[in-house]
Design a protein around this motif. Structure first.
Motif, PDB file in Angstrom:
ATOM      1  N   THR A   1       0.769  -1.113   0.339  1.00 26.95           N
ATOM      2  CA  THR A   1       0.235  -0.030   0.187  1.00 26.95           C
ATOM      3  C   THR A   1       0.716   1.079   0.295  1.00 26.95           C
ATOM      4  O   THR A   1       1.823   1.686   0.910  1.00 26.95           O
ATOM      5  CB  THR A   1      -1.174  -0.142   1.018  1.00 26.95           C
ATOM      6  OG1 THR A   1      -1.801  -1.022   0.934  1.00 26.95           O
ATOM      7  CG2 THR A   1      -1.773   1.543   1.236  1.00 26.95           C
ATOM      8  N   VAL A   2       0.574   2.375  -0.657  1.00 30.23           N
ATOM      9  CA  VAL A   2       1.239   3.733  -0.648  1.00 30.23           C
ATOM     10  C   VAL A   2       0.306   4.410   0.025  1.00 30.23           C
ATOM     11  O   VAL A   2       0.921   5.223   0.679  1.00 30.23           O
ATOM     12  CB  VAL A   2       1.410   4.059  -2.340  1.00 30.23           C
ATOM     13  CG1 VAL A   2       2.329   5.314  -2.293  1.00 30.23           C
ATOM     14  CG2 VAL A   2       1.881   2.909  -3.503  1.00 30.23           C
ATOM     15  N   ARG A   3      -0.746   4.828  -0.119  1.00 27.22           N
ATOM     16  CA  ARG A   3      -1.639   5.341   0.608  1.00 27.22           C
ATOM     17  C   ARG A   3      -2.985   5.687  -0.123  1.00 27.22           C
ATOM     18  O   ARG A   3      -3.374   4.689  -0.944  1.00 27.22           O
ATOM     19  CB  ARG A   3      -0.979   6.865   0.628  1.00 27.22           C
ATOM     20  CG  ARG A   3      -0.784   7.601  -1.613  1.00 27.22           C
ATOM     21  CD  ARG A   3      -0.687   9.204  -1.930  1.00 27.22           C
ATOM     22  NE  ARG A   3      -1.112   9.464  -3.166  1.00 27.22           N
ATOM     23  CZ  ARG A   3      -0.598  10.928  -3.351  1.00 27.22           C
ATOM     24  NH1 ARG A   3      -1.130  10.917  -2.582  1.00 27.22           N
ATOM     25  NH2 ARG A   3      -1.989  10.623  -4.864  1.00 27.22           N
TER      26      ARG A   3
ATOM     27  N   ILE B   1      -4.370   8.555 -13.743  1.00 29.29           N
ATOM     28  CA  ILE B   1      -2.714   9.201 -13.567  1.00 29.29           C
ATOM     29  C   ILE B   1      -2.227   9.961 -13.363  1.00 29.29           C
ATOM     30  O   ILE B   1      -1.276   9.728 -12.313  1.00 29.29           O
ATOM     31  CB  ILE B   1      -2.319   8.665 -15.515  1.00 29.29           C
ATOM     32  CG1 ILE B   1      -0.868   8.797 -15.495  1.00 29.29           C
ATOM     33  CG2 ILE B   1      -2.796  10.086 -15.675  1.00 29.29           C
ATOM     34  CD1 ILE B   1      -0.499   7.264 -15.176  1.00 29.29           C
ATOM     35  N   GLY B   2      -2.767  11.207 -12.679  1.00 21.63           N
ATOM     36  CA  GLY B   2      -2.400  12.591 -12.531  1.00 21.63           C
ATOM     37  C   GLY B   2      -2.604  12.444 -11.126  1.00 21.63           C
ATOM     38  O   GLY B   2      -1.222  12.238 -10.098  1.00 21.63           O
ATOM     39  N   GLU B   3      -3.321  11.526 -10.174  1.00 23.07           N
ATOM     40  CA  GLU B   3      -2.829  11.434  -9.036  1.00 23.07           C
ATOM     41  C   GLU B   3      -1.981  10.459  -8.610  1.00 23.07           C
ATOM     42  O   GLU B   3      -1.154  10.584  -7.444  1.00 23.07           O
ATOM     43  CB  GLU B   3      -4.402  11.447  -7.937  1.00 23.07           C
ATOM     44  CG  GLU B   3      -4.940  10.981  -6.609  1.00 23.07           C
ATOM     45  CD  GLU B   3      -5.636  11.300  -5.939  1.00 23.07           C
ATOM     46  OE1 GLU B   3      -6.973  11.098  -6.862  1.00 23.07           O
ATOM     47  OE2 GLU B   3      -5.557  10.564  -4.739  1.00 23.07           O
TER      48      GLU B   3
ATOM     49  N   GLY C   1     -11.065   7.710  -2.183  1.00 20.74           N
ATOM     50  CA  GLY C   1     -11.022   6.323  -0.998  1.00 20.74           C
ATOM     51  C   GLY C   1     -10.429   4.716  -1.412  1.00 20.74           C
ATOM     52  O   GLY C   1     -10.050   4.297  -0.495  1.00 20.74           O
ATOM     53  N   GLN C   2      -9.699   4.845  -3.085  1.00 14.71           N
ATOM     54  CA  GLN C   2      -9.149   4.037  -3.027  1.00 14.71           C
ATOM     55  C   GLN C   2      -8.295   3.652  -2.944  1.00 14.71           C
ATOM     56  O   GLN C   2      -7.398   4.617  -2.039  1.00 14.71           O
ATOM     57  CB  GLN C   2      -9.543   4.019  -4.877  1.00 14.71           C
ATOM     58  CG  GLN C   2     -11.089   3.328  -5.187  1.00 14.71           C
ATOM     59  CD  GLN C   2     -10.189   2.559  -6.478  1.00 14.71           C
ATOM     60  OE1 GLN C   2     -10.344   3.341  -8.077  1.00 14.71           O
ATOM     61  NE2 GLN C   2     -10.567   1.538  -7.118  1.00 14.71           N
ATOM     62  N   THR C   3      -7.333   2.779  -2.778  1.00 17.96           N
ATOM     63  CA  THR C   3      -6.139   2.209  -2.400  1.00 17.96           C
ATOM     64  C   THR C   3      -5.281   2.318  -3.309  1.00 17.96           C
ATOM     65  O   THR C   3      -5.149   1.952  -4.768  1.00 17.96           O
ATOM     66  CB  THR C   3      -5.735   0.883  -1.855  1.00 17.96           C
ATOM     67  OG1 THR C   3      -6.854   1.014  -0.467  1.00 17.96           O
ATOM     68  CG2 THR C   3      -4.546   1.325  -0.850  1.00 17.96           C
TER      69      THR C   3
ATOM     70  N   ALA D   1      -5.281   2.171  -8.469  1.00 17.44           N
ATOM     71  CA  ALA D   1      -6.296   2.350  -7.461  1.00 17.44           C
ATOM     72  C   ALA D   1      -6.652   0.920  -7.584  1.00 17.44           C
ATOM     73  O   ALA D   1      -7.389   0.433  -8.715  1.00 17.44           O
ATOM     74  CB  ALA D   1      -7.083   3.263  -8.008  1.00 17.44           C
ATOM     75  N   LEU D   2      -7.078   0.378  -6.800  1.00 17.51           N
ATOM     76  CA  LEU D   2      -8.204  -0.450  -6.038  1.00 17.51           C
ATOM     77  C   LEU D   2      -8.857  -0.295  -5.260  1.00 17.51           C
ATOM     78  O   LEU D   2      -8.312   0.003  -3.884  1.00 17.51           O
ATOM     79  CB  LEU D   2      -6.479  -1.638  -6.392  1.00 17.51           C
ATOM     80  CG  LEU D   2      -5.912  -2.153  -6.844  1.00 17.51           C
ATOM     81  CD1 LEU D   2      -4.983  -2.689  -6.635  1.00 17.51           C
ATOM     82  CD2 LEU D   2      -7.365  -2.638  -7.908  1.00 17.51           C
TER      83      LEU D   2
END
Ligand code: SF4
Lengths: 474, 200
Positions: free
Chosen positions: A14-16, B178-180, A21-23, A159-160
């Motif tokens: 996990t990065v952040r 992609i930006g975020e 709200g996704q990981t 994003a997941l």
């Protein structure tokens, strides 16, 4: 409270948390093939972005490559353009490419484990839904779309939303003539094609513990057919044994440290699962599909369901399947005439699959009028089979022995069904038109069952054809 | 990487009428054998737009008066079928920058948002009203006001809905992940450094 492997791997990567709200999850290993990746490289170029971690992306070519002739340019100019595009993209960005001249090309889900790229406690993604295969090593592995491929190339993250974990336990021992393929078809039949939506499946119990790595891969491969994007098995000594000495496996001093690290990812004994399903291995028999999704499966001894015999909610799809498959409800599946027999794919195209069939094939001949093809999952599988004389056994029996690729599993290369041909197939999808003809029919089964069908010219019980008997202690 | 904040989109309209227009109709499967999405625009609605010999069928996109339109109007459950990203790509690359329909298929909707295409939901009646106005005057300017959730055409306007998550993303210039994702380069490197297998 303990944690499951899924949670441990998730936490370690996990990065952040993102604004929606996704990981944001780090994906350590990114696998590529020629069909879904070129557009992603195009998007990168449009956005003027670079590949962030090129040494963590590995590519090969499998879907569109012809399996009869490898002479380039290929007869299909589009296929030719796709492979050249992948070559160019890999060369420009520094991504490792297992091309056909390396002797390591093959179906991406066969190549990853074979090279030792697939490792426990890692995250793996590929623009292909059968990426779940790699979970056999205790990795969290799943399929993604083209935009996500771009995200991975550019950032090595995506994003997941976190999945829940269902433990699928199969206890006891399998009866003779029952294979990994039957186990997963049985699980999907029981839990349904959408039963796994939102879940990662953790396969546990004696059956999976006793399985070889290749058998574990067969099971994890088809997780997605049950709706589970991820399927995995906790790593154990067999996992480490398999990986030892592979080209990308850790070496020397690093090996011991890696094994310790890998062990730490296994689910804790006291971890709580969101759901648990327990299955008795003795209930599983050689299983075949009769319909147009992998849950429409029965044992070889059963009759095809009738519209009247199924639940209200399944009547429409049952009627649709019977009509499409041109099968009669209430009739036995055994004895159904087959036109094409296919041993191969990322589900059942590994060395042990070909070896197991070869054990029984000697002295038998493919029935007249049946087209039977054997397609190794990789050039390495092909080479070992040739070394061991396995290809010769297939050829003598009347099978064509082909070059490595996805072949008959899907309709993007020259291997296709014609008209309403019925295919006995060791692949993973029996969707309408999947094998290339809009009216073509697919019956999924284990490789040994495919061989039995090829010899008899009809769907058969391999235990009868090959005299596989229950022994006293079975 | 800063993305454009999409607060409104203005352009001329064209109507491709009908409900349940699926992704196969939007982009036939055979055009998926491709190396980039660049040419996808040419194949938009191909089988309903072109004869086998490549000549034009009767279709609104083939009409001279609708050339250059960038707002697409359609019916219910637009974009249903397979998840192929080729469909929204074809729409975008043909030149469309906004869609007005009664409803959308889930995956298609998400894919469009990622491309920065606002997908407005309007009633059948309002869509018919806008269509009629476009038909009467194809040069009519339509504005999709994302921030205020309304559609302005000529001197008329109707309220329309754009899903909250999509609206937020478009207006904030975060419609493409992609930006975020890229913002976190240092954090990514830190997580990677803790994982032995990520080493070179
Ligand atoms: S063998 Fe079939 S399922 Fe596996 S990657 Fe190839 S096409 Fe996909």
């Amino acid at each position: 409270m303990g944690k499951s492997l899924f949670e441990k791997v998730w936490d370690a990567h996990t990065v952040r948390t993102l604004s929606n709200g996704q990981t944001q999850l780090l994906i350590g290993t990114h696998l590529l093939h020629e069909v879904t990746s070129p557009q992603a490289f195009g998007m990168l170029r449009d956005l003027d972005l670079k590949v962030a971690y090129p040494h963590r992306t590995f590519a090969t070519v499998d879907h569109i490559v012809p399996t009869d002739s490898r002479v380039e340019p290929f007869a299909d100019p589009l296929a030719d353009a796709m492979i050249n595009e992948l070559r160019k993209n890999c060369a420009e960005t520094g991504v490792t490419f297992f091309d056909m001249n390396t002797g390591k090309q093959g179906i991406v889900h066969v190549v990853g484990p074979e090279q030792g790229i697939t490792q426990p406690g890692t995250t793996i993604a590929c623009g292909d839904s059968h990426t779940s295969t790699h979970g056999a090593f205790g990795a969290i592995a799943f399929g993604i779309g083209t935009t996500q491929i771009r995200d991975l190339l550019a950032t090595q993250t995506m994003a997941l939303t976190q999945l829940k974990v269902r433990k699928v336990e199969v206890n006891g021992s399998l009866r003779p003539g029952v294979y990994a393929k039957d186990v997963i078809l049985h699980i999907i039949r029981k839990l349904g094609v959408n039963g796994g939506t939102g879940f990662a499946y953790e396969y546990a119990g004696e059956v999976f513990e006793n399985f070889s790595m290749e058998e574990r891969m067969t099971v994890c491969n088809m997780s997605i057919e049950g709706g589970a994007r991820v399927g995995y098995i906790n790593p154990d000594e067999k996992t480490f044994e398999y990986l030892k000495g592979r080209p990308y496996s850790p070496k020397g001093e690093e090996w011991e440290a890696a094994v310790e690290n890998w062990k730490s990812f296994a689910s804790d004994p006291d971890c709580e699962y969101d759901d648990v399903v327990v299955i008795d291995a003795a209930d599983i028999a050689p299983t075949v599909t009769w319909g147009i999704n992998p849950a429409q499966a029965i044992t070889i001894e059963e009759s095809i369901p009738t519209v009247d015999s199924v639940k209200e909610s399944e009547k429409a799809i049952t009627a649709e399947a019977l009509e499409y498959m041109k099968l009669e409800g209430g009739a036995p599946i055994k004895g159904t005439k087959v036109d094409v027999c296919f041993v191969g794919s990322c589900t059942n195209g590994r060395l042990s699959d070909f070896e197991e069939v070869a054990k029984y094939l000697k002295g038998h001949k493919v029935a007249p009028g049946v087209k039977a093809i054997a397609v190794p999952g990789s050039q390495i599988v092909d080479a070992i089979c040739k070394e061991k004389g396995i290809d010769a056994i297939y050829r003598e029996a009347g099978f064509e022995w082909r070059e490595a690729g996805c072949s008959m599993c899907l309709a993007m290369n020259p291997d296709k069904l014609i008209g309403d041909q019925l295919s006995a197939s060791s692949s993973n999808r029996n969707f309408k038109g999947r094998q290339g003809s809009p009216t073509g029919r697919t019956v999924l089964m284990s490789p040994v069952m495919v061989a039995a069908a090829a010899i008899r010219g009809e769907i058969s019980d391999s235990r009868e054809v090959f005299d596989i008997r229950e022994t006293a202690n079975a | 990487m800063a993305l454009e904040k999409i607060t409104q989109v203005t352009g001329r309209g064209v109507t491709v009428a009908g409900d349940e227009i699926d992704t196969d109709r939007i982009i036939p499967a055979r055009f998926m054998k491709c190396v980039t999405f660049d040419s996808m625009g040419e194949y938009l609605f191909y089988d309903v737009r072109k004869n086998e010999d490549g000549s034009d069928k009767k279709h609104p996109l083939n009409e001279e008066r609708f050339q250059g339109a960038s707002i697409l109007l359609s019916g219910a459950n637009f974009g249903c079928g397979s998840s192929r990203e080729h469909a929204p790509q074809a729409i975008y690359r043909y030149g469309f920058r906004g869609i007005i329909a009664e409803s959308y298929a889930e995956i298609f909707f998400g894919n469009c948002t990622t491309l920065g295409i606002p997908c407005f939901i309007a009633t059948k009646e309002d869509i018919a009203k806008i269509s009629a106005a476009v038909d009467a005057d194809p040069s009519l300017e339509i504005t999709l006001d994302v921030e205020n959730e309304k559609i302005v055409f000529g001197d008329q306007s109707v309220t329309a809905v754009i899903r909250e998550t999509a609206k937020k993303a478009l207006v904030a210039g975060k419609w493409d992940m992609i930006g975020e994702l890229k913002e976190a380069e240092a954090e990514i490197a830190a997580v990677a450094a803790k994982l032995p297998y990520m080493a070179k």
